[in-house]
Write an enzyme that holds these catalytic residues in place. Structure first.
Site, PDB file in Angstrom:
ATOM      1  N   ASN A   9       0.871  -1.176   0.000  1.00 13.96           N
ATOM      2  CA  ASN A   9       0.000   0.000   0.000  1.00 13.96           C
ATOM      3  C   ASN A   9       0.911   1.230   0.000  1.00 13.96           C
ATOM      4  O   ASN A   9       1.530   1.544   1.011  1.00 13.96           O
ATOM      5  CB  ASN A   9      -0.887  -0.056   1.257  1.00 13.96           C
ATOM      6  CG  ASN A   9      -1.697   1.205   1.448  1.00 13.96           C
ATOM      7  OD1 ASN A   9      -1.789   2.052   0.549  1.00 13.96           O
ATOM      8  ND2 ASN A   9      -2.300   1.346   2.618  1.00 13.96           N
ATOM      9  N   LYS A  11       0.107   4.278  -0.227  1.00 10.06           N
ATOM     10  CA  LYS A  11      -0.516   5.459   0.410  1.00 10.06           C
ATOM     11  C   LYS A  11      -0.318   6.700  -0.452  1.00 10.06           C
ATOM     12  O   LYS A  11      -0.305   6.590  -1.677  1.00 10.06           O
ATOM     13  CB  LYS A  11       0.025   5.615   1.837  1.00 10.06           C
ATOM     14  CG  LYS A  11      -0.096   4.310   2.641  1.00 10.06           C
ATOM     15  CD  LYS A  11       0.164   4.469   4.101  1.00 10.06           C
ATOM     16  CE  LYS A  11       0.000   3.117   4.787  1.00 10.06           C
ATOM     17  NZ  LYS A  11       0.127   3.185   6.230  1.00 10.06           N
ATOM     18  N   GLU A  98      -6.469   4.530   8.302  1.00 12.67           N
ATOM     19  CA  GLU A  98      -6.285   5.967   7.995  1.00 12.67           C
ATOM     20  C   GLU A  98      -7.558   6.542   7.383  1.00 12.67           C
ATOM     21  O   GLU A  98      -7.880   7.709   7.600  1.00 12.67           O
ATOM     22  CB  GLU A  98      -5.071   6.142   7.068  1.00 12.67           C
ATOM     23  CG  GLU A  98      -3.765   5.941   7.840  1.00 12.67           C
ATOM     24  CD  GLU A  98      -2.617   5.356   7.034  1.00 12.67           C
ATOM     25  OE1 GLU A  98      -2.662   5.400   5.789  1.00 12.67           O
ATOM     26  OE2 GLU A  98      -1.676   4.832   7.659  1.00 12.67           O
ATOM     27  N   GLY A 172       2.986   2.168  10.762  1.00 13.62           N
ATOM     28  CA  GLY A 172       3.925   3.262  10.552  1.00 13.62           C
ATOM     29  C   GLY A 172       4.691   3.671  11.804  1.00 13.62           C
ATOM     30  O   GLY A 172       5.359   4.693  11.827  1.00 13.62           O
ATOM     31  N   SER A 212       3.960  -2.276  10.268  1.00 13.63           N
ATOM     32  CA  SER A 212       5.416  -2.352  10.407  1.00 13.63           C
ATOM     33  C   SER A 212       6.008  -3.713  10.033  1.00 13.63           C
ATOM     34  O   SER A 212       6.946  -4.186  10.679  1.00 13.63           O
ATOM     35  CB  SER A 212       5.851  -1.928  11.822  1.00 13.63           C
ATOM     36  OG  SER A 212       5.440  -0.590  12.086  1.00 13.63           O
TER      37      SER A 212
HETATM   38  P1  PGA Z   1       3.209   0.162   7.674  1.00 20.98           P
HETATM   39  O1  PGA Z   1       1.721   0.366   7.134  1.00 20.98           O
HETATM   40  O2  PGA Z   1       3.737  -1.094   7.055  1.00 20.98           O
HETATM   41  O3  PGA Z   1       3.950   1.402   7.228  1.00 20.98           O
HETATM   42  O4  PGA Z   1       3.120   0.064   9.160  1.00 20.98           O
HETATM   43  C1  PGA Z   1       0.857  -0.721   6.966  1.00 20.98           C
HETATM   44  C2  PGA Z   1      -0.463  -0.264   6.404  1.00 20.98           C
HETATM   45  O5  PGA Z   1      -0.945   0.805   6.782  1.00 20.98           O
HETATM   46  O6  PGA Z   1      -1.063  -0.951   5.553  1.00 20.98           O
END
Ligand code: PGA
Length: 250
Positions: A9, A11, A98, A172, A212
């Site tokens: 993803n 984003k 989000e 994140g 993460s």
């Molecule tokens: P991240 O995000 O791997 O940066 O923690 C995961 C996600 O939001 O799908």
């Protein structure tokens, strides 16, 4: 045996040119090595077409980060499932935390979107997960179960649904749920699906972990019995890291 699925993803990151470059690097690094699992990438809307052209002919799937639940009309800023299907998307991520946190998504609007994705002939990745407060107060089981129930309200057949468990406190933040913590919730989700759809559907449904995930922890997470792949944010922005995670799933 469930086929693992890993989706990057991206984003709100990368221009169209940067997205095509990253997609091309992912395809080159993956080679023909990922037939044992599914791999997909979810760029921003403006980059979907360019990324779709870049990955054409490879096994990498095109994924959208969201969609609207109406066909067309006066919905400024929104994108319909018909548009996503026409550009070549096979999956749409729905209800990412989000979206829930910053854009007012609720289980009810998530549910409308899920139904729209299925009606358009695409597959949906339904995201669920608890906040830090909900984890610390022990409410996570109830929260995640009600997100699953609410998101799937009125959905009769879940063969085109993937569920992504993403604890909000791990997204994140660099703070990953331990593989045991993740496994515990994946099992809760699978049990909930069994209650709603029966044992065979629960056994078949794929449940991804997100939050993460990195090359260094992917193999351990994916080795858990109820973890069927990952939804990857930050680490998906580097081809090398993303491909290492896909290979851990394969
Ligand atoms: P991240 O995000 O791997 O940066 O923690 C995961 C996600 O939001 O799908």
């Amino acid at each position: 045996m469930r086929r693992k699925i890993v989706v990057g993803n991206w984003k709100m990151n990368k221009t169209v040119a940067e997205s095509a470059e990253l997609a091309s690097a992912v395809v080159a690094a993956l080679g023909n090595d990922c037939s044992a699992c599914e791999a997909g990438i979810a760029p921003t809307y403006p980059a979907l077409d360019a990324v779709g052209c870049t990955i054409k002919g490879s096994e990498v799937l095109l994924v959208a980060q969201n969609c609207h639940y109406e066909d067309d009309g006066a919905y400024t800023g929104e994108v319909s499932t018909g548009m996503l299907k026409a550009v070549g998307c096979s999956y749409v991520i729905i209800g990412h935390s989000e979206r829930r946190q910053y854009f007012g998504e609720t289980d009810a609007t998530v549910n409308l979107r899920i139904k729209k994705v299925l009606a358009a002939g695409m597959k949906a990745i339904l995201c669920v997960g608890e906040t830090l407060d909900e984890r610390e107060s022990g409410a996570f089981e109830a929260v995640v179960s009600s997100q699953v129930t609410g998101g799937l309200q009125g959905v009769v057949d879940i063969s085109d649904i993937v569920i992504a468990y993403e604890p909000v406190w791990a997204i994140g933040t660099g703070r990953t749920a331990s593989s045991e913590q993740a496994q515990e919730v994946h099992k809760i989700i699978r049990n909930k699906v069994a209650e709603l759809y029966g044992a065979a559907a629960a056994e078949a449904v794929r449940i991804q972990y997100g939050g993460s995930v990195k090359p260094s922890n992917a193999a351990e997470l994916f080795a858990m019995p109820d973890i069927d792949g990952g939804l990857i944010g930050g680490a998906a922005l580097k081809a090398e890291d993303f491909v290492a995670i896909v290979k851990a799933a394969c």
